[in-house]
Design a protein around this motif. Structure first.
Motif, PDB file in Angstrom:
ATOM      1  N   PHE A  77       0.675  -1.086   0.276  1.00 41.01           N
ATOM      2  CA  PHE A  77       0.110  -0.002   0.361  1.00 41.01           C
ATOM      3  C   PHE A  77       0.728   1.019  -0.432  1.00 41.01           C
ATOM      4  CE2 PHE A  77      -1.984   3.312   1.454  1.00 41.01           C
ATOM      5  CZ  PHE A  77      -3.298   3.955   1.851  1.00 41.01           C
ATOM      6  N   CYS A  78       1.655   1.173   1.016  1.00 42.23           N
ATOM      7  CA  CYS A  78       2.977   2.739   0.752  1.00 42.23           C
ATOM      8  C   CYS A  78       3.792   2.930  -0.388  1.00 42.23           C
ATOM      9  CB  CYS A  78       3.682   2.202   1.909  1.00 42.23           C
ATOM     10  SG  CYS A  78       2.527   1.943   3.951  1.00 42.23           S
ATOM     11  N   ASP A  97       0.811  -7.306   2.096  1.00 42.51           N
ATOM     12  CA  ASP A  97       0.237  -7.517   1.993  1.00 42.51           C
ATOM     13  C   ASP A  97      -0.490  -7.648   2.843  1.00 42.51           C
ATOM     14  OD1 ASP A  97      -0.478  -9.440   0.520  1.00 42.51           O
ATOM     15  OD2 ASP A  97      -1.077  -8.022  -1.155  1.00 42.51           O
ATOM     16  N   ASP A 100      -4.924  -5.381   5.075  1.00 42.97           N
ATOM     17  CA  ASP A 100      -5.500  -3.895   4.241  1.00 42.97           C
ATOM     18  C   ASP A 100      -4.368  -3.346   3.735  1.00 42.97           C
ATOM     19  OD1 ASP A 100      -7.623  -4.583   5.727  1.00 42.97           O
ATOM     20  OD2 ASP A 100      -7.617  -3.487   6.821  1.00 42.97           O
ATOM     21  N   GLY A 101      -3.580  -4.216   2.849  1.00 39.68           N
ATOM     22  CA  GLY A 101      -2.086  -3.754   2.292  1.00 39.68           C
ATOM     23  C   GLY A 101      -1.191  -3.621   2.801  1.00 39.68           C
ATOM     24  N   HIS A 102      -1.282  -3.905   3.741  1.00 38.37           N
ATOM     25  CA  HIS A 102       0.229  -4.029   5.166  1.00 38.37           C
ATOM     26  C   HIS A 102       0.791  -4.651   5.356  1.00 38.37           C
ATOM     27  CE1 HIS A 102      -0.919   0.763   4.457  1.00 38.37           C
ATOM     28  NE2 HIS A 102      -2.291   0.785   4.747  1.00 38.37           N
TER      29      HIS A 102
END
Length: 118
Positions: A77-78, A97, A100-102
């Motif tokens: 995500f980042c 991920d 939640d994508g992290h």
């Protein structure tokens, strides 16, 4: 025996940020060189910006990074949020991920990793 998850959260904006990433790389290298230690080097948040810089062979810290590159990953995500998703993909760095994508920091804690942030 140490299980260390080293999180690089520092961006690329300042001399202090450079110090943080170098300290993270030095710590990861020390763990990697110690028999029985396990290390995960995770670039998260603004820290994802470092991957493109460290991949550059002209970087002062490229060799230090190259020594631990196989243990490196980045927040999926980042990487996108900080505009470096393509650079991370081009570098072949694994993206995480799990939550939640992290990256899932909780799962690292559950696996008895010490979480070290820079």
């Amino acid at each position: 025996m140490v299980n260390a998850a080293i999180l690089v959260l520092a961006g690329t904006e300042s001399h202090a940020d450079t110090g943080r990433v170098v300290n993270a790389l030095e710590t990861a290298t020390e763990c990697k060189e110690t028999d029985g230690d396990d290390v995960e080097l995770i670039f998260d948040g603004a820290g994802t910006q470092w991957i493109a810089e460290l991949e550059d062979e002209d970087s002062d810290y490229h060799e230090l990074y190259a020594a631990v590159r196989d243990d490196a990953s980045a927040c999926d995500f980042c990487a996108g949020a900080f505009g470096v998703g393509d650079a991370v993909a081009d570098a072949g760095v694994v993206t995480l991920d799990d939550h939640d994508g992290h990256p899932s920091i909780r799962s690292l804690v559950a696996e008895n990793y010490e979480i070290i942030t820079f």
